[in-house]
Design a protein around this motif. Structure first.
Motif, mmCIF file in Angstrom:
data_model
loop_
_atom_site.group_PDB
_atom_site.id
_atom_site.type_symbol
_atom_site.label_atom_id
_atom_site.label_comp_id
_atom_site.label_asym_id
_atom_site.label_seq_id
_atom_site.Cartn_x
_atom_site.Cartn_y
_atom_site.Cartn_z
ATOM 1 N N GLY A 60 34.237 12.823 -10.310
ATOM 2 C CA GLY A 60 33.881 14.059 -9.929
ATOM 3 C C GLY A 60 34.219 13.970 -8.414
ATOM 4 O O GLY A 60 35.030 13.105 -7.836
ATOM 5 N N ASP A 92 24.966 5.750 -7.864
ATOM 6 C CA ASP A 92 24.985 6.735 -8.795
ATOM 7 C C ASP A 92 23.844 6.547 -9.557
ATOM 8 O O ASP A 92 23.657 5.461 -9.899
ATOM 9 C CB ASP A 92 26.343 6.946 -9.571
ATOM 10 N N GLY A 152 21.151 4.197 -8.709
ATOM 11 C CA GLY A 152 19.751 4.395 -8.630
ATOM 12 C C GLY A 152 19.620 5.822 -8.812
ATOM 13 O O GLY A 152 20.523 6.649 -8.871
ATOM 14 N N ASN A 153 18.478 6.389 -8.989
ATOM 15 C CA ASN A 153 18.276 7.804 -8.929
ATOM 16 C C ASN A 153 17.755 8.396 -7.510
ATOM 17 O O ASN A 153 16.812 7.984 -6.959
ATOM 18 C CB ASN A 153 17.091 7.865 -9.744
ATOM 19 N N ILE A 207 16.437 16.648 -7.757
ATOM 20 C CA ILE A 207 17.905 16.013 -7.563
ATOM 21 C C ILE A 207 18.564 16.678 -6.474
ATOM 22 O O ILE A 207 18.962 16.003 -5.568
ATOM 23 C CB ILE A 207 18.487 15.938 -8.799
ATOM 24 N N ALA A 263 26.740 20.953 -0.771
ATOM 25 C CA ALA A 263 26.015 22.162 -1.158
ATOM 26 C C ALA A 263 26.744 22.845 -2.401
ATOM 27 O O ALA A 263 27.357 22.227 -3.148
ATOM 28 C CB ALA A 263 25.384 22.882 0.101
ATOM 29 N N SER A 264 26.951 24.092 -2.155
ATOM 30 C CA SER A 264 27.984 24.795 -3.176
ATOM 31 C C SER A 264 28.030 26.390 -2.815
ATOM 32 O O SER A 264 27.226 26.853 -2.104
ATOM 33 C CB SER A 264 27.091 24.878 -4.608
ATOM 34 N N TYR A 313 19.478 26.473 -9.471
ATOM 35 C CA TYR A 313 20.600 25.815 -8.943
ATOM 36 C C TYR A 313 20.931 26.441 -7.522
ATOM 37 O O TYR A 313 21.168 25.760 -6.324
ATOM 38 C CB TYR A 313 21.725 25.945 -9.707
ATOM 39 N N PRO A 325 31.413 23.740 -2.120
ATOM 40 C CA PRO A 325 32.683 23.904 -3.100
ATOM 41 C C PRO A 325 32.520 24.951 -3.977
ATOM 42 O O PRO A 325 31.339 25.652 -4.517
ATOM 43 C CB PRO A 325 32.759 22.536 -3.956
ATOM 44 N N ILE A 357 35.222 23.552 -9.037
ATOM 45 C CA ILE A 357 35.909 22.585 -9.155
ATOM 46 C C ILE A 357 35.988 21.675 -10.295
ATOM 47 O O ILE A 357 34.881 21.799 -11.171
ATOM 48 C CB ILE A 357 35.101 21.226 -8.044
ATOM 49 N N PRO A 392 33.436 16.838 -14.165
ATOM 50 C CA PRO A 392 32.807 16.344 -15.343
ATOM 51 C C PRO A 392 31.602 17.406 -15.360
ATOM 52 O O PRO A 392 31.385 18.042 -16.712
ATOM 53 C CB PRO A 392 32.407 14.814 -15.633
ATOM 54 N N ILE A 444 31.617 20.547 -15.072
ATOM 55 C CA ILE A 444 31.984 21.653 -15.481
ATOM 56 C C ILE A 444 32.748 21.472 -16.651
ATOM 57 O O ILE A 444 32.715 22.265 -17.653
ATOM 58 C CB ILE A 444 33.187 22.457 -14.298
HETATM 59 N N1 LIG Z 1 32.135 20.732 -9.727
HETATM 60 C C1 LIG Z 1 31.865 22.153 -9.194
HETATM 61 O O1 LIG Z 1 32.396 23.293 -9.615
HETATM 62 C C2 LIG Z 1 30.878 21.805 -8.225
HETATM 63 C C3 LIG Z 1 30.740 23.180 -7.186
HETATM 64 C C4 LIG Z 1 29.965 23.338 -6.170
HETATM 65 C C5 LIG Z 1 29.197 22.051 -5.941
HETATM 66 N N2 LIG Z 1 29.253 21.142 -6.790
HETATM 67 C C6 LIG Z 1 28.319 19.984 -6.314
HETATM 68 O O2 LIG Z 1 29.010 18.829 -6.113
HETATM 69 C C7 LIG Z 1 28.270 17.731 -6.363
HETATM 70 C C8 LIG Z 1 28.994 16.778 -7.206
HETATM 71 O O3 LIG Z 1 29.171 17.117 -8.479
HETATM 72 P P1 LIG Z 1 30.534 17.008 -9.347
HETATM 73 O O4 LIG Z 1 31.046 18.579 -9.600
HETATM 74 O O5 LIG Z 1 31.444 16.160 -8.883
HETATM 75 O O6 LIG Z 1 29.904 16.710 -10.717
HETATM 76 P P2 LIG Z 1 29.733 15.210 -11.328
HETATM 77 O O7 LIG Z 1 28.778 15.422 -12.660
HETATM 78 O O8 LIG Z 1 30.846 14.588 -11.904
HETATM 79 O O9 LIG Z 1 28.939 14.404 -10.179
HETATM 80 C C9 LIG Z 1 27.652 14.465 -10.004
HETATM 81 C C10 LIG Z 1 27.127 13.045 -9.966
HETATM 82 O O10 LIG Z 1 25.844 12.973 -9.734
HETATM 83 C C11 LIG Z 1 25.168 11.835 -10.312
HETATM 84 N N3 LIG Z 1 23.787 12.207 -10.550
HETATM 85 C C12 LIG Z 1 23.077 13.104 -11.164
HETATM 86 N N4 LIG Z 1 21.901 12.855 -11.192
HETATM 87 C C13 LIG Z 1 21.599 12.143 -10.110
HETATM 88 C C14 LIG Z 1 20.401 11.215 -9.695
HETATM 89 N N5 LIG Z 1 19.310 11.682 -9.962
HETATM 90 N N6 LIG Z 1 20.611 10.193 -8.982
HETATM 91 C C15 LIG Z 1 21.924 9.777 -8.847
HETATM 92 N N7 LIG Z 1 23.049 10.297 -9.128
HETATM 93 C C16 LIG Z 1 22.920 11.349 -10.043
HETATM 94 C C17 LIG Z 1 25.940 12.112 -11.715
HETATM 95 O O11 LIG Z 1 25.833 10.920 -12.522
HETATM 96 C C18 LIG Z 1 27.181 12.361 -11.313
HETATM 97 O O12 LIG Z 1 28.160 10.927 -11.242
HETATM 98 C C19 LIG Z 1 27.130 18.107 -6.934
HETATM 99 O O13 LIG Z 1 25.945 18.089 -5.956
HETATM 100 C C20 LIG Z 1 27.323 19.576 -7.551
HETATM 101 O O14 LIG Z 1 26.289 20.177 -7.544
HETATM 102 C C21 LIG Z 1 29.984 20.948 -7.552
#
Ligand SMILES: NC(=O)c1ccc[n+]([C@@H]2O[C@H](COP(=O)([O-])OP(=O)(O)OC[C@H]3O[C@@H](n4cnc5c(N)ncnc54)[C@H](O)[C@@H]3O)[C@@H](O)[C@H]2O)c1
Length: 269
Positions: free
Chosen positions: A20, A41, A68-69, A120, A160-161, A174, A204, A207, A210, A212
């Motif tokens: 991601g 992560d 970690g969380n 989260i 953010a988003s 969300y 973003p 994108i 995973p 999405i």
């Molecule tokens: N993909 C998109 O279209 C999109 C669009 C706008 C914003 N975002 C934001 O981008 C960021 C990254 O998302 P992504 O699209 O790469 O998805 P992703 O699922 O690949 O990545 C998110 C990561 O966060 C980790 N995660 C989830 N809960 C967690 C927790 N409690 N503690 C620690 N890690 C945790 C997951 O294991 C994962 O590896 C997110 O904040 C998401 O909201 C994504």
């Protein structure tokens, strides 16, 4: 001729597991010559995947890997303490950990789901950035890449988003969690300017990650949204990582409290 890196300091990336945006950011830092990177992560397996990818492509990079969380109120401080013990400081902190949540309208959303998502996406981001800021105010600044600019004590980029700016059906918790990240970013930018710390965020669009692509029902619900954007495609994680690295670097020395949209034009329509 040797090229000096824009990233002589220490990078920290949350949500860095897998393929991601966070993983792309970690890889981009390594590719840009950042030699001290800490990644975290919730998912140990995917975190290991990122570690292996960075180590294979950039064997000189020193990596600290600690799962970690981010929603755990003890974790962020303990992680940053570990980074400081290992690397001595935190210069570029990128808070990517996040979840999409269930596709539900407010009247269908349970309190547990609302709290999970906010714990989260918003609270976790705040806990992470608070721990990073506590360290940044304690440390000395690094010189800028060109001597005409001020030194930088630290730079934070929260993820953010576009959904923190515009709405989307069945995503109230969300959307609100991401608006909160934008608001927090602006407020921290005001408070920490005097310390030589910059705080920005990226927003973003759709994108290809995973989040999405992994689940069929999510992919089918979300990917048509990419067609709304003038560029009519999904973005790649690397395209977000490029914006993140710019905001972390001293090339962005006068960019403060900004919500940089990386969405193929989605919110302009
Ligand atoms: N993909 C998109 O279209 C999109 C669009 C706008 C914003 N975002 C934001 O981008 C960021 C990254 O998302 P992504 O699209 O790469 O998805 P992703 O699922 O690949 O990545 C998110 C990561 O966060 C980790 N995660 C989830 N809960 C967690 C927790 N409690 N503690 C620690 N890690 C945790 C997951 O294991 C994962 O590896 C997110 O904040 C998401 O909201 C994504």
């Amino acid at each position: 001729m040797l090229t000096k890196t824009l990233f002589p300091g220490v990078a920290v990336v949350t949500g860095a597991g897998g393929t991601g945006i966070g993983a792309a950011v970690a890889k981009a830092f390594a590719a840009a010559g950042c030699e001290r990177i800490a990644i975290t992560d919730l998912n140990e397996t995917t975190l290991e995947q990122t570690k292996n990818a960075v180590a294979a492509a950039h064997p000189h990079t020193q990596l600290l890997v600690h799962s970690g969380n981010v929603a755990d109120d003890q974790f962020a401080d303990s992680f940053i303490n570990k980074v400081v013990q290992y690397f001595g400081r935190v210069d570029y902190a990128v808070n990517c950990a996040g979840v999409l949540g269930q596709p539900l309208r407010s009247s269908e959303t349970s309190l547990a789901e609302f709290d999970r998502l906010n714990n989260i996406n918003y609270r976790g981001c705040w806990l992470s950035s608070r721990a990073q800021l506590k360290q940044m105010v304690r440390q000395g600044a690094l010189p800028s890449h060109d001597s005409s600019r001020p030194p930088q004590r630290g730079a934070i980029v929260n993820v953010a988003s576009q959904l923190g700016i515009v709405g989307r059906p069945s995503a109230p918790a969300y959307c609100a969690s991401k608006s909160a990240v934008i608001g927090m970013t602006r407020a921290d930018a005001i408070d920490y300017s005097k310390d030589g710390i910059r705080v920005n965020c990226v927003c973003p669009g759709v994108i290809e990650t995973p989040m999405i692509m992994e689940k069929t029902e999510v992919r089918e619900a979300i990917t048509p949204a990419a067609e709304i954007a003038p560029m009519k495609r999904m973005g790649k994680p690397q395209e977000v990582a490029d914006a993140v690295l710019f905001l972390c670097s001293t090339q962005a020395s006068f960019v403060q409290g900004h919500a940089m949209v990386v969405d193929g034009g989605y919110i302009t329509v």
